[in-house]
Design a protein around this motif. Structure first.
Motif, PDB file in Angstrom:
ATOM      1  N   PHE A  69       0.850  -1.186   0.000  1.00  0.00           N
ATOM      2  CA  PHE A  69       0.000   0.000   0.000  1.00  0.00           C
ATOM      3  C   PHE A  69       0.890   1.241   0.000  1.00  0.00           C
ATOM      4  CE2 PHE A  69      -3.042  -2.906   2.299  1.00  0.00           C
ATOM      5  CZ  PHE A  69      -3.999  -2.933   1.294  1.00  0.00           C
ATOM      6  N   LYS A  70       0.553   2.198  -0.827  1.00  0.00           N
ATOM      7  CA  LYS A  70       1.363   3.413  -0.972  1.00  0.00           C
ATOM      8  C   LYS A  70       1.599   4.101   0.370  1.00  0.00           C
ATOM      9  CE  LYS A  70       1.422   7.876  -3.362  1.00  0.00           C
ATOM     10  NZ  LYS A  70       0.677   8.755  -4.322  1.00  0.00           N
ATOM     11  N   GLU A  71       0.562   4.163   1.190  1.00  0.00           N
ATOM     12  CA  GLU A  71       0.651   4.881   2.459  1.00  0.00           C
ATOM     13  C   GLU A  71       1.577   4.192   3.462  1.00  0.00           C
ATOM     14  OE1 GLU A  71      -2.013   3.837   0.984  1.00  0.00           O
ATOM     15  OE2 GLU A  71      -3.339   5.536   0.533  1.00  0.00           O
ATOM     16  N   TYR A  72       1.866   2.913   3.243  1.00  0.00           N
ATOM     17  CA  TYR A  72       2.687   2.149   4.186  1.00  0.00           C
ATOM     18  C   TYR A  72       3.964   1.619   3.520  1.00  0.00           C
ATOM     19  CZ  TYR A  72      -1.599   2.258   6.921  1.00  0.00           C
ATOM     20  OH  TYR A  72      -2.714   2.667   7.607  1.00  0.00           O
ATOM     21  N   HIS A  73       4.374   2.281   2.455  1.00  0.00           N
ATOM     22  CA  HIS A  73       5.516   1.800   1.673  1.00  0.00           C
ATOM     23  C   HIS A  73       6.779   1.668   2.517  1.00  0.00           C
ATOM     24  CE1 HIS A  73       7.646   0.814  -1.968  1.00  0.00           C
ATOM     25  NE2 HIS A  73       8.544   1.748  -1.727  1.00  0.00           N
ATOM     26  N   ASN A  74       6.918   2.536   3.498  1.00  0.00           N
ATOM     27  CA  ASN A  74       8.109   2.518   4.353  1.00  0.00           C
ATOM     28  C   ASN A  74       7.760   2.194   5.806  1.00  0.00           C
ATOM     29  OD1 ASN A  74      10.081   3.241   2.324  1.00  0.00           O
ATOM     30  ND2 ASN A  74       9.160   5.284   2.332  1.00  0.00           N
ATOM     31  N   CYS A  75       6.803   1.310   5.994  1.00  0.00           N
ATOM     32  CA  CYS A  75       6.390   0.911   7.337  1.00  0.00           C
ATOM     33  C   CYS A  75       7.513   0.107   8.005  1.00  0.00           C
ATOM     34  CB  CYS A  75       5.114   0.086   7.255  1.00  0.00           C
ATOM     35  SG  CYS A  75       5.318  -1.501   6.401  1.00  0.00           S
ATOM     36  N   PRO A  76       7.426  -0.125   9.318  1.00  0.00           N
ATOM     37  CA  PRO A  76       8.468  -0.898   9.999  1.00  0.00           C
ATOM     38  C   PRO A  76       8.721  -2.256   9.335  1.00  0.00           C
ATOM     39  CG  PRO A  76       7.043   0.129  11.612  1.00  0.00           C
ATOM     40  CD  PRO A  76       6.405   0.370  10.275  1.00  0.00           C
ATOM     41  N   HIS A  77       9.980  -2.550   9.095  1.00  0.00           N
ATOM     42  CA  HIS A  77      10.434  -3.816   8.499  1.00  0.00           C
ATOM     43  C   HIS A  77       9.938  -4.012   7.068  1.00  0.00           C
ATOM     44  CE1 HIS A  77      11.693  -4.581  12.555  1.00  0.00           C
ATOM     45  NE2 HIS A  77      10.442  -4.576  13.001  1.00  0.00           N
ATOM     46  N   SER A  78       9.617  -2.914   6.395  1.00  0.00           N
ATOM     47  CA  SER A  78       9.176  -3.004   4.997  1.00  0.00           C
ATOM     48  C   SER A  78      10.274  -3.554   4.098  1.00  0.00           C
ATOM     49  CB  SER A  78       8.719  -1.628   4.497  1.00  0.00           C
ATOM     50  OG  SER A  78       9.783  -0.693   4.565  1.00  0.00           O
ATOM     51  N   ASP A  79      11.553  -3.342   4.497  1.00  0.00           N
ATOM     52  CA  ASP A  79      12.669  -3.822   3.680  1.00  0.00           C
ATOM     53  C   ASP A  79      12.636  -5.339   3.529  1.00  0.00           C
ATOM     54  OD1 ASP A  79      13.211  -3.734   6.527  1.00  0.00           O
ATOM     55  OD2 ASP A  79      15.254  -4.397   6.052  1.00  0.00           O
ATOM     56  N   LEU A  80      12.160  -6.053   4.542  1.00  0.00           N
ATOM     57  CA  LEU A  80      12.101  -7.511   4.470  1.00  0.00           C
ATOM     58  C   LEU A  80      11.109  -7.967   3.405  1.00  0.00           C
ATOM     59  CD1 LEU A  80      12.141  -8.265   8.299  1.00  0.00           C
ATOM     60  CD2 LEU A  80      14.049  -8.481   6.692  1.00  0.00           C
ATOM     61  N   TRP A  81       9.968  -7.317   3.366  1.00  0.00           N
ATOM     62  CA  TRP A  81       8.961  -7.662   2.358  1.00  0.00           C
ATOM     63  C   TRP A  81       9.438  -7.277   0.961  1.00  0.00           C
ATOM     64  CZ3 TRP A  81       5.824  -5.683  -1.442  1.00  0.00           C
ATOM     65  CH2 TRP A  81       4.731  -6.467  -1.819  1.00  0.00           C
ATOM     66  N   LYS A  82      10.050  -6.109   0.839  1.00  0.00           N
ATOM     67  CA  LYS A  82      10.548  -5.658  -0.464  1.00  0.00           C
ATOM     68  C   LYS A  82      11.636  -6.581  -0.996  1.00  0.00           C
ATOM     69  CE  LYS A  82       9.578  -0.828   0.693  1.00  0.00           C
ATOM     70  NZ  LYS A  82      10.175   0.470   1.106  1.00  0.00           N
ATOM     71  N   ASN A  83      12.475  -7.082  -0.107  1.00  0.00           N
ATOM     72  CA  ASN A  83      13.509  -8.030  -0.526  1.00  0.00           C
ATOM     73  C   ASN A  83      12.895  -9.319  -1.064  1.00  0.00           C
ATOM     74  OD1 ASN A  83      15.577  -6.291   0.203  1.00  0.00           O
ATOM     75  ND2 ASN A  83      15.863  -7.204   2.233  1.00  0.00           N
ATOM     76  N   GLU A  84      11.808  -9.761  -0.435  1.00  0.00           N
ATOM     77  CA  GLU A  84      11.137 -10.982  -0.879  1.00  0.00           C
ATOM     78  C   GLU A  84      10.545 -10.819  -2.266  1.00  0.00           C
ATOM     79  OE1 GLU A  84      10.894 -14.051   0.455  1.00  0.00           O
ATOM     80  OE2 GLU A  84      12.152 -13.441   2.161  1.00  0.00           O
ATOM     81  N   ILE A  85       9.893  -9.692  -2.506  1.00  0.00           N
ATOM     82  CA  ILE A  85       9.257  -9.522  -3.818  1.00  0.00           C
ATOM     83  C   ILE A  85      10.308  -9.358  -4.923  1.00  0.00           C
ATOM     84  CG2 ILE A  85       8.941  -6.984  -3.771  1.00  0.00           C
ATOM     85  CD1 ILE A  85       6.145  -7.502  -4.953  1.00  0.00           C
ATOM     86  N   LYS A  86      11.434  -8.733  -4.606  1.00  0.00           N
ATOM     87  CA  LYS A  86      12.529  -8.636  -5.587  1.00  0.00           C
ATOM     88  C   LYS A  86      13.068 -10.016  -5.930  1.00  0.00           C
ATOM     89  CE  LYS A  86      14.163  -3.990  -4.319  1.00  0.00           C
ATOM     90  NZ  LYS A  86      15.263  -3.245  -3.683  1.00  0.00           N
ATOM     91  N   GLU A  87      13.247 -10.820  -4.913  1.00  0.00           N
ATOM     92  CA  GLU A  87      13.751 -12.168  -5.119  1.00  0.00           C
ATOM     93  C   GLU A  87      12.739 -13.005  -5.900  1.00  0.00           C
ATOM     94  OE1 GLU A  87      14.252 -15.732  -2.076  1.00  0.00           O
ATOM     95  OE2 GLU A  87      15.840 -14.224  -1.781  1.00  0.00           O
ATOM     96  N   MET A  88      11.466 -12.856  -5.587  1.00  0.00           N
ATOM     97  CA  MET A  88      10.407 -13.613  -6.231  1.00  0.00           C
ATOM     98  C   MET A  88      10.358 -13.336  -7.737  1.00  0.00           C
ATOM     99  SD  MET A  88       6.381 -13.865  -5.117  1.00  0.00           S
ATOM    100  CE  MET A  88       5.874 -12.274  -5.737  1.00  0.00           C
ATOM    101  N   PHE A  89      10.563 -12.077  -8.105  1.00  0.00           N
ATOM    102  CA  PHE A  89      10.497 -11.690  -9.504  1.00  0.00           C
ATOM    103  C   PHE A  89      11.869 -11.606 -10.161  1.00  0.00           C
ATOM    104  CE2 PHE A  89       6.339  -9.914  -8.104  1.00  0.00           C
ATOM    105  CZ  PHE A  89       5.541 -10.616  -9.002  1.00  0.00           C
ATOM    106  N   GLY A  90      12.930 -11.956  -9.416  1.00  0.00           N
ATOM    107  CA  GLY A  90      14.268 -11.936  -9.980  1.00  0.00           C
ATOM    108  C   GLY A  90      14.769 -10.554 -10.283  1.00  0.00           C
ATOM    109  N   ILE A  91      14.408  -9.585  -9.435  1.00  0.00           N
ATOM    110  CA  ILE A  91      14.842  -8.200  -9.646  1.00  0.00           C
ATOM    111  C   ILE A  91      16.116  -7.951  -8.851  1.00  0.00           C
ATOM    112  CG2 ILE A  91      14.226  -5.774  -9.346  1.00  0.00           C
ATOM    113  CD1 ILE A  91      11.285  -6.663  -9.448  1.00  0.00           C
ATOM    114  N   GLU A  92      17.130  -7.454  -9.521  1.00  0.00           N
ATOM    115  CA  GLU A  92      18.404  -7.151  -8.840  1.00  0.00           C
ATOM    116  C   GLU A  92      18.301  -5.837  -8.051  1.00  0.00           C
ATOM    117  OE1 GLU A  92      20.910  -9.112  -8.632  1.00  0.00           O
ATOM    118  OE2 GLU A  92      20.109 -10.627 -10.018  1.00  0.00           O
TER     119      GLU A  92
END
Length: 226
Positions: free
Chosen positions: A203-226
């Motif tokens: 969600f745009k409003e929670y893009h930088n919520c606590p521990h958001s980096d963990l979720w963002k890392n997962e989606i990058k890995e899932m889609f093969g994004i460097e």
């Protein structure tokens, strides 16, 4: 310990990406776990869910989550989790906290939400045992009280406050299995499941919520994004 723990993830049409990441993160750590979405439309088509839409419910699976023991044929252990989570370790580890003396296991939170609004503008409701039902480990053989009839007719309070069982039969899980982002100490709890209970980075409003980096890392890995 079972080699095929069943994990049911609540699915919401507004948060499909959250479901996809939660599923990916679970199977990454243990591909033998069986993962199933709880989709309200499918439950309705099968005649398992006949309630009117819950206007106070914050998700499409607010009530349907309690069909998990039935969907598991009242056999073995099944874990329900909300979709707004990311898994950091093997979830099968949760079975080490189970015994035959309880019906359901959960993190028995005691907290006050920081905001009266959550996710995509949904009202935050405060009630006893809030968030207990966002992660539930069911000993399915002991949960025969959760029939489709009961799930379709009883009140949300009865279901979410676990009034369908006795208090002494509600087992405790440590906070690491339902680590509420922004409410618990990461280093102290060493979380297994991060729960973005107020809103996740999809969600745009929670893009930088606590521990958001963990979720963002997962989606990058899932889609093969460097």
């Amino acid at each position: 310990m079972s080699a095929n723990l069943k994990v049911f993830i609540g699915w919401d049409s507004r948060e499909d990406i959250a479901y996809q990441v939660a599923k990916y993160s679970i199977l990454k750590h243990n591909p033998n776990i069986e993962v199933y979405p709880i989709k309200l439309d499918e439950m309705r088509k099968q005649g398992l869910y006949t309630r009117d839409d819950d206007k106070k419910g914050s998700t499409e699976f607010t009530i349907s989550r309690f069909l998990v023991p039935y969907l598991s044929n009242y056999e073995g252990y099944s874990l329900f989790i909300d979709c707004d989570m990311v898994c950091l370790r093997d979830l099968e580890f949760v079975l080490e906290f189970a015994d035959d003396d309880k019906d359901v296991y959960c993190v028995q939170h005691h907290y006050d939400p920081k905001s009266m609004v959550k996710m995509d503008g949904k009202e935050q409701h405060i009630y006893p045992r809030k968030n207990w039902s966002s992660v539930m480990l069911f000993d399915n053989k002991n949960c025969t009280a959760l029939t489709p009839e009961i799930v379709n007719t009883e009140t949300p309070m009865y279901l979410h406050r676990m009034m369908w069982t006795e208090d002494r039969r509600i087992g405790k899980l440590p906070p690491k299995f339902n680590f509420l982002a922004g409410y618990y100490d990461y280093e102290k709890e060493n979380p297994v499941l991060i729960h973005y209970t107020d809103g996740g980075p999809w969600f745009k409003e929670y893009h930088n919520c606590p521990h958001s980096d963990l979720w963002k890392n997962e989606i990058k890995e899932m889609f093969g994004i460097e």
